[in-house]
Design an enzyme around this catalytic site. Structure first.
Site: not given
Ligand code: GUN
Length: 298
Positions: A53, A97, A120
């Protein structure tokens, strides 16, 4: 039958063209799209996601800062940081996350994120808008899957879509997107999960099959219909003899469905790149909303 590999990076390249235009427009107004990412604990896959990211945001000249916490961090510590980030104009998006360490109050933490910064799309307000048919932030992986289907011209109208997995991150929002009267929706959708009986009987009926359960190679060639389009969301580590000592495999036994399926997303290089791209898309959207309602930070 020749099976087409649905490569995520080709889709991302196209979306990035549009994103770059929006980002430079914002820059002229003194706004740099900013994301605050919170990483708690030391889950290796989460660290990889966060690094990817950070790289993707930098590549598109967006701002990102990661806030790291130990496994034993206190819920209140995290909640108080989120409250501060909610008020900080440098950050248009906030991401926590997942998964969080077991003992943490996941919902309480996620619900603290201001819905206008919930890039998200996990806040009940944004999930509600999605179910209401008028979404603001759509969760990144399901939105990325829609972009893959659109790019490769896989029509969804009237198709039987089978989703294996009912998570809040993928399965449930995917159902909301594919079942509604949207341009890339109007499918008849079945959701399967751990209590589903005769999984194979159902997957065999899928025109579009989306596997998002985190079980390596769960879906094999005997479970899919000829001509199916398969989206493999799984990214699972399995041990091998390589230097890294593991390799990544999906929830679909890819080699086994080649020749049967019309198309399949590879792992890695299929859905993964789209998740991050959609996160930038949502952060840019949040920054545009910010810029139109509150003006520049400059
Ligand atoms: N863990 C796995 N996929 C995601 C996601 O799309 N967003 C977040 N915040 N954590 C994740």
């Amino acid at each position: 039958m020749e099976t087409q590999l649905l490569k995520g990076r080709e889709v991302v390249s196209q979306i990035n063209v549009e994103l770059r235009t929006k980002i430079s427009l914002l820059k002229k107004k003194g706004v740099v799209p900013g994301l605050a990412a919170i990483l708690i604990g030391s889950d290796p896959a989460s660290k990889v996601y966060i690094n990817s990211k950070e790289n993707a945001f930098k590549k598109l000249n967006c701002y990102t800062q990661t806030f790291l916490f130990n496994e034993d961090a206190d819920d209140d510590e995290i909640i108080s940081l989120i409250k501060k980030l909610n008020k900080n104009d440098k950050f248009h998006g906030i991401l926590i996350q997942l998964p969080l360490p077991g003992k943490m109050a996941v919902k309480k933490i996620l619900h603290t994120v201001e819905p206008s910064k919930d890039v998200d799309g996990f806040h009940p307000y944004n999930l509600g808008l999605l179910l209401d048919g008028d979404p603001n932030f759509i969760p990144c992986t399901p939105n990325g899957i829609i972009e893959i289907l659109k790019f490769y011209k896989i029509d969804t109208l009237g198709k039987h879509a089978v989703i294996v997995g009912r998570s809040n991150i993928v399965g449930k929002p995917m159902f909301a997107l594919l079942s509604q009267n949207f341009k890339m929706g109007n499918s008849t959708v079945t959701i399967c999960h751990t209590k589903t009986k005769n999984l194979k009987e159902i997957t065999l009926k899928a025109d579009i099959l989306i596997a998002a359960v985190g079980v390596p190679n769960l879906i094999n060639g005997s479970m899919v219909k000829k001509g199916v389009d398969i989206i493999d969301v799984g990214i699972n580590r399995v041990s091998d003899n390589s230097i890294k000592k593991y390799k990544l495999v999906g929830d679909v036994f890819t080699e086994d469905v080649i020749g049967i399926a019309n198309s399949v997303t590879p792992v890695p290089g299929g859905v993964g790149p789209l998740t991050i791209c959609m996160l930038i898309h949502n952060t840019v959207k949040a920054a545009l909303n910010f810029s139109s309602t509150r003006g520049s930070t400059g």
